[in-house]
Design a protein around this motif. Sequence first.
Motif, PDB file in Angstrom:
ATOM      1  N   GLU A   1       0.852  -1.183   0.000  1.00 19.97           N
ATOM      2  CA  GLU A   1       0.000   0.000   0.000  1.00 19.97           C
ATOM      3  C   GLU A   1       0.890   1.235   0.000  1.00 19.97           C
ATOM      4  O   GLU A   1       1.997   1.202   0.523  1.00 19.97           O
ATOM      5  N   ILE A   2       0.388   2.300  -0.592  1.00 22.24           N
ATOM      6  CA  ILE A   2       1.144   3.542  -0.536  1.00 22.24           C
ATOM      7  C   ILE A   2       0.619   4.368   0.627  1.00 22.24           C
ATOM      8  O   ILE A   2      -0.521   4.230   1.051  1.00 22.24           O
ATOM      9  N   THR A   3       1.469   5.226   1.128  1.00 22.96           N
ATOM     10  CA  THR A   3       1.127   6.051   2.281  1.00 22.96           C
ATOM     11  C   THR A   3       0.533   7.379   1.812  1.00 22.96           C
ATOM     12  O   THR A   3       0.567   7.711   0.622  1.00 22.96           O
ATOM     13  N   GLN A   4       0.027   8.138   2.757  1.00 23.17           N
ATOM     14  CA  GLN A   4      -0.517   9.463   2.445  1.00 23.17           C
ATOM     15  C   GLN A   4       0.566  10.370   1.876  1.00 23.17           C
ATOM     16  O   GLN A   4       0.315  11.141   0.948  1.00 23.17           O
ATOM     17  N   VAL A   5       1.786  10.261   2.396  1.00 21.83           N
ATOM     18  CA  VAL A   5       2.901  11.080   1.902  1.00 21.83           C
ATOM     19  C   VAL A   5       3.196  10.747   0.436  1.00 21.83           C
ATOM     20  O   VAL A   5       3.386  11.645  -0.389  1.00 21.83           O
ATOM     21  N   GLN A   6       3.217   9.457   0.105  1.00 18.92           N
ATOM     22  CA  GLN A   6       3.446   9.059  -1.286  1.00 18.92           C
ATOM     23  C   GLN A   6       2.295   9.527  -2.177  1.00 18.92           C
ATOM     24  O   GLN A   6       2.515   9.992  -3.293  1.00 18.92           O
ATOM     25  N   TYR A   7       1.077   9.405  -1.670  1.00 15.77           N
ATOM     26  CA  TYR A   7      -0.074   9.845  -2.459  1.00 15.77           C
ATOM     27  C   TYR A   7      -0.014  11.348  -2.716  1.00 15.77           C
ATOM     28  O   TYR A   7      -0.358  11.810  -3.812  1.00 15.77           O
ATOM     29  N   ASP A   8       0.417  12.115  -1.732  1.00 18.36           N
ATOM     30  CA  ASP A   8       0.513  13.568  -1.902  1.00 18.36           C
ATOM     31  C   ASP A   8       1.436  13.942  -3.057  1.00 18.36           C
ATOM     32  O   ASP A   8       1.236  14.970  -3.700  1.00 18.36           O
ATOM     33  N   GLN A   9       2.428  13.103  -3.358  1.00 17.81           N
ATOM     34  CA  GLN A   9       3.352  13.369  -4.460  1.00 17.81           C
ATOM     35  C   GLN A   9       2.673  13.205  -5.816  1.00 17.81           C
ATOM     36  O   GLN A   9       3.113  13.799  -6.800  1.00 17.81           O
ATOM     37  N   ILE A  10       1.626  12.384  -5.886  1.00 19.51           N
ATOM     38  CA  ILE A  10       0.967  12.124  -7.161  1.00 19.51           C
ATOM     39  C   ILE A  10      -0.473  12.619  -7.212  1.00 19.51           C
ATOM     40  O   ILE A  10      -1.151  12.433  -8.219  1.00 19.51           O
TER      41      ILE A  10
ATOM     42  N   LEU B   1      -6.783   7.598  -2.550  1.00 17.66           N
ATOM     43  CA  LEU B   1      -5.765   6.765  -1.905  1.00 17.66           C
ATOM     44  C   LEU B   1      -6.305   5.375  -1.625  1.00 17.66           C
ATOM     45  O   LEU B   1      -5.628   4.376  -1.862  1.00 17.66           O
ATOM     46  N   HIS B   2      -7.523   5.286  -1.161  1.00 19.13           N
ATOM     47  CA  HIS B   2      -8.157   3.993  -0.877  1.00 19.13           C
ATOM     48  C   HIS B   2      -8.286   3.167  -2.162  1.00 19.13           C
ATOM     49  O   HIS B   2      -7.988   1.969  -2.175  1.00 19.13           O
ATOM     50  N   VAL B   3      -8.691   3.803  -3.245  1.00 21.81           N
ATOM     51  CA  VAL B   3      -8.860   3.110  -4.527  1.00 21.81           C
ATOM     52  C   VAL B   3      -7.508   2.642  -5.062  1.00 21.81           C
ATOM     53  O   VAL B   3      -7.385   1.519  -5.568  1.00 21.81           O
ATOM     54  N   ILE B   4      -6.487   3.469  -4.954  1.00 21.07           N
ATOM     55  CA  ILE B   4      -5.158   3.072  -5.412  1.00 21.07           C
ATOM     56  C   ILE B   4      -4.668   1.863  -4.628  1.00 21.07           C
ATOM     57  O   ILE B   4      -4.125   0.913  -5.206  1.00 21.07           O
ATOM     58  N   ASN B   5      -4.850   1.875  -3.323  1.00 20.65           N
ATOM     59  CA  ASN B   5      -4.402   0.748  -2.515  1.00 20.65           C
ATOM     60  C   ASN B   5      -5.174  -0.530  -2.848  1.00 20.65           C
ATOM     61  O   ASN B   5      -4.601  -1.625  -2.851  1.00 20.65           O
ATOM     62  N   ALA B   6      -6.442  -0.420  -3.166  1.00 22.83           N
ATOM     63  CA  ALA B   6      -7.219  -1.585  -3.612  1.00 22.83           C
ATOM     64  C   ALA B   6      -6.668  -2.105  -4.936  1.00 22.83           C
ATOM     65  O   ALA B   6      -6.511  -3.322  -5.125  1.00 22.83           O
ATOM     66  N   PHE B   7      -6.360  -1.190  -5.850  1.00 23.54           N
ATOM     67  CA  PHE B   7      -5.790  -1.580  -7.144  1.00 23.54           C
ATOM     68  C   PHE B   7      -4.431  -2.265  -6.958  1.00 23.54           C
ATOM     69  O   PHE B   7      -4.147  -3.274  -7.602  1.00 23.54           O
ATOM     70  N   LEU B   8      -3.600  -1.729  -6.078  1.00 18.97           N
ATOM     71  CA  LEU B   8      -2.299  -2.339  -5.821  1.00 18.97           C
ATOM     72  C   LEU B   8      -2.453  -3.737  -5.218  1.00 18.97           C
ATOM     73  O   LEU B   8      -1.666  -4.637  -5.524  1.00 18.97           O
ATOM     74  N   TYR B   9      -3.459  -3.929  -4.383  1.00 17.34           N
ATOM     75  CA  TYR B   9      -3.731  -5.262  -3.844  1.00 17.34           C
ATOM     76  C   TYR B   9      -4.055  -6.227  -4.982  1.00 17.34           C
ATOM     77  O   TYR B   9      -3.557  -7.352  -5.019  1.00 17.34           O
ATOM     78  N   MET B  10      -4.885  -5.783  -5.913  1.00 16.84           N
ATOM     79  CA  MET B  10      -5.257  -6.618  -7.058  1.00 16.84           C
ATOM     80  C   MET B  10      -4.021  -6.979  -7.874  1.00 16.84           C
ATOM     81  O   MET B  10      -3.840  -8.132  -8.262  1.00 16.84           O
ATOM     82  N   ALA B  11      -3.176  -6.000  -8.143  1.00 18.79           N
ATOM     83  CA  ALA B  11      -1.988  -6.234  -8.954  1.00 18.79           C
ATOM     84  C   ALA B  11      -1.007  -7.171  -8.258  1.00 18.79           C
ATOM     85  O   ALA B  11      -0.414  -8.049  -8.890  1.00 18.79           O
ATOM     86  N   GLU B  12      -0.841  -6.992  -6.968  1.00 18.17           N
ATOM     87  CA  GLU B  12       0.115  -7.801  -6.211  1.00 18.17           C
ATOM     88  C   GLU B  12      -0.352  -9.245  -6.062  1.00 18.17           C
ATOM     89  O   GLU B  12       0.448 -10.179  -6.150  1.00 18.17           O
ATOM     90  N   ASN B  13      -1.645  -9.447  -5.849  1.00 16.33           N
ATOM     91  CA  ASN B  13      -2.161 -10.785  -5.566  1.00 16.33           C
ATOM     92  C   ASN B  13      -2.774 -11.487  -6.774  1.00 16.33           C
ATOM     93  O   ASN B  13      -3.063 -12.676  -6.703  1.00 16.33           O
ATOM     94  N   GLY B  14      -2.976 -10.770  -7.840  1.00 18.97           N
ATOM     95  CA  GLY B  14      -3.486 -11.369  -9.061  1.00 18.97           C
ATOM     96  C   GLY B  14      -4.859 -12.000  -8.917  1.00 18.97           C
ATOM     97  O   GLY B  14      -5.160 -12.972  -9.592  1.00 18.97           O
ATOM     98  N   CYS B  15      -5.691 -11.445  -8.057  1.00 20.10           N
ATOM     99  CA  CYS B  15      -7.028 -12.021  -7.870  1.00 20.10           C
ATOM    100  C   CYS B  15      -8.024 -11.339  -8.800  1.00 20.10           C
ATOM    101  O   CYS B  15      -7.742 -10.326  -9.426  1.00 20.10           O
ATOM    102  N   LYS B  16      -9.202 -11.927  -8.885  1.00 20.49           N
ATOM    103  CA  LYS B  16     -10.272 -11.340  -9.683  1.00 20.49           C
ATOM    104  C   LYS B  16     -10.871 -10.167  -8.917  1.00 20.49           C
ATOM    105  O   LYS B  16     -10.811 -10.113  -7.696  1.00 20.49           O
TER     106      LYS B  16
END
Length: 76
Positions: free
Chosen positions: A2-11, A27-42
């Motif tokens: 997951e990315i942090t608030q500080v990282q999100y502030d940069q983008i 930020l919540h949506v990005i972290n959900a997307f990163l979970y999908m990418a990392e775990n390769g789930c549907k």
Amino acid sequence: MEITQVQYDQISDCFPKHRGKLTYDNLHVINAFLYMAENGCKWRALPAKYGNWHTIYCRVSRWARMGVLDKAFTKL
């Protein structure tokens, strides 16, 4: 991962401004997307802690079509 608030502030300037009330912040949506990418789930297998899978999917899909994700990850 997951990315942090500080990282999100940069983008944060890469993401479009929203009108009205949002169920999930970007930020919540990005972290959900990163979970999908990392775990390769549907999308339907997205854990409940991330919220409604369809809401997350629609926003990420829109960002992908608009090139928002490319700009954000290039900037990171």
